[in-house]
Design an enzyme around this catalytic site. Sequence first.
Site, mmCIF file in Angstrom:
data_model
loop_
_atom_site.group_PDB
_atom_site.id
_atom_site.type_symbol
_atom_site.label_atom_id
_atom_site.label_comp_id
_atom_site.label_asym_id
_atom_site.label_seq_id
_atom_site.Cartn_x
_atom_site.Cartn_y
_atom_site.Cartn_z
ATOM 1 N N CYS A 1 0.843 -1.202 0.000
ATOM 2 C CA CYS A 1 0.000 0.000 0.000
ATOM 3 C C CYS A 1 0.870 1.241 0.000
ATOM 4 O O CYS A 1 1.423 1.622 1.037
ATOM 5 C CB CYS A 1 -0.908 -0.007 1.228
ATOM 6 N N CYS B 1 -0.212 4.111 2.260
ATOM 7 C CA CYS B 1 0.106 3.967 3.678
ATOM 8 C C CYS B 1 1.605 4.095 3.923
ATOM 9 O O CYS B 1 2.033 4.764 4.850
ATOM 10 C CB CYS B 1 -0.314 2.587 4.178
ATOM 11 N N ASP B 2 2.396 3.401 3.113
ATOM 12 C CA ASP B 2 3.807 3.224 3.455
ATOM 13 C C ASP B 2 4.775 4.020 2.595
ATOM 14 O O ASP B 2 5.963 4.080 2.913
ATOM 15 C CB ASP B 2 4.160 1.724 3.366
#
Lengths: 301, 301
Positions: free
Chosen positions: B131, B134-135
């Site tokens: 992701c 997200c990351d």
Amino acid sequence: MILDLIIIGAGPAGITASVYAARKKMNFLVLTKDIGGQAIWSSDVENYPGYQFITGPDLMTKFQEHMEKYGIQVREKEEVIELEKKDNIVYIKTTKETYEAKTAIIAAGKKVKEIGVPGEKEYKNKGVAYCVTCDGPLFAEKDVAVVGGGNSALDAAIQMMNIANKVYLINMTDKFTGDPIMQEKIKSNPKVKILHNTRVESIAGDKFVKGISVDIQGKKDILNVKGVFIEIGLMPNSWFVKGLDKNEKGEIKVNCANETNVLGVFAAGDVTSVPEKQIVIAAGDGAKAALGAFRYLARLK
Amino acid sequence: MILDLIIIGAGPAGITASVYAARKKMNFLVLTKDIGGQAIWSSDVENYPGYQFITGPDLMTKFQEHMEKYGIQVREKEEVIELEKKDNIVYIKTTKETYEAKTAIIAAGKKVKEIGVPGEKEYKNKGVAYCVTCDGPLFAEKDVAVVGGGNSALDAAIQMMNIANKVYLINMTDKFTGDPIMQEKIKSNPKVKILHNTRVESIAGDKFVKGISVDIQGKKDILNVKGVFIEIGLMPNSWFVKGLDKNEKGEIKVNCANETNVLGVFAAGDVTSVPEKQIVIAAGDGAKAALGAFRYLARLK
């Protein structure tokens, strides 16, 4: 020049198709009589996810701006009068000229059938409505009339008996044509008063609807309703297509991929045989049609 | 108590179904692991009509608020482990209890697929990620690889080219399947190195990822990347259903009305066999499923 695609109509289905086609860099244009389709007649849209409440015109303005962001060519006020595929080309004739394209998406929508009585046009969206799913909740705890005797009228009455205080179901003939099981539900509900052999003669009010004059089996009466749902059907704008299969309502038959019986010709939204006439459903199917046209062109190379 | 309906999942399809079910006054609840589904992993949503640009999390917050407006019962963090229809009742077992309903809508979505190479599991969350939204920021000014060739891989590469020092875009086949508009963005950016016909063979490191072994058109090489984003697609969350037909991808087969092969059990969104995985399509099909369940209940009496 032969275009990749022509989209007919710029309601929820046509606009969504155009956004998807633009993102796929297709060479296309949109031909339409107007922008927004039936959706602009919904006073309150509460079921387009992402907008808890928005008016139909406001939502369609947002759709239109979304389309304009991509610089999509829209020819407004250009009514299509014939569409036919011949020799692998879709010919689309408008009141102004004839276009040629490899694919087409018909998203020309429907128009409501009016009952044609005094006050109907005047109080449209001021008590006179044509879509219970859209506007029903506005009449919570009020008295309303539903006009019609087919499935859409019965469905409207069933929906409204859970919302309204009282529902007059006004049927022109001596019996309903809608599903018996729906009739039973209505008959067993004390909130619904069924009036067979009844015609609406006029709709009256001041700012909003206050009542309707009716002829009940020859006797005149006045019903003090705040809302009138006209549910005598819709007419698909499909008269101009040649060679496409339609159902008994005149709706263009589509499969799950929004393909018609003619390869390369797609349809989406209210003009199709998809049973639900909803903004979000038209939008979703518009996207399917555009992605389907893109895949079809990829196969053509 | 036997409910009218249980909706499984609260992504675009499940939430739209719930809004439609609430408006039809159905007695129902929503069971879900989380809110928003895969859509919350999209950094930029530009094709949900009505919003020219919105992040996935922001759009899903709007969907969630739309659902909350209707006071819909949502049981979060309740994972469904079995669904089966027996004797006209749909039994739905979660990690906590068993529910009974007359109808069900499965809108459980998809989850990310792994590439299945040595080091992938070992370095998950230690350089291997699924992701970018997200990351991605963890890899600022570092070299990373993105694996895949569809829209989610292209989207990941576009996000990372604004964050990372260098982005290797590793595509197994000889061309991308994602949108041309995204391909152009990537091709014109000097930070991105596109590797077609390339496979990742293993992921190596010590505490964190230090590099990956690749096969580039038959030639072995090592790329010294600190991060690997796997963006090769998704698996449908359909393992818990009993008696439903699925296709070869494990997706639940639905017809145009979003009905499965079991009467009264519907499915919508990414978990289904509908080929396009798009927010607006999932939403439209969620509405179809809810209206289908409503009609099915009307016929039951």
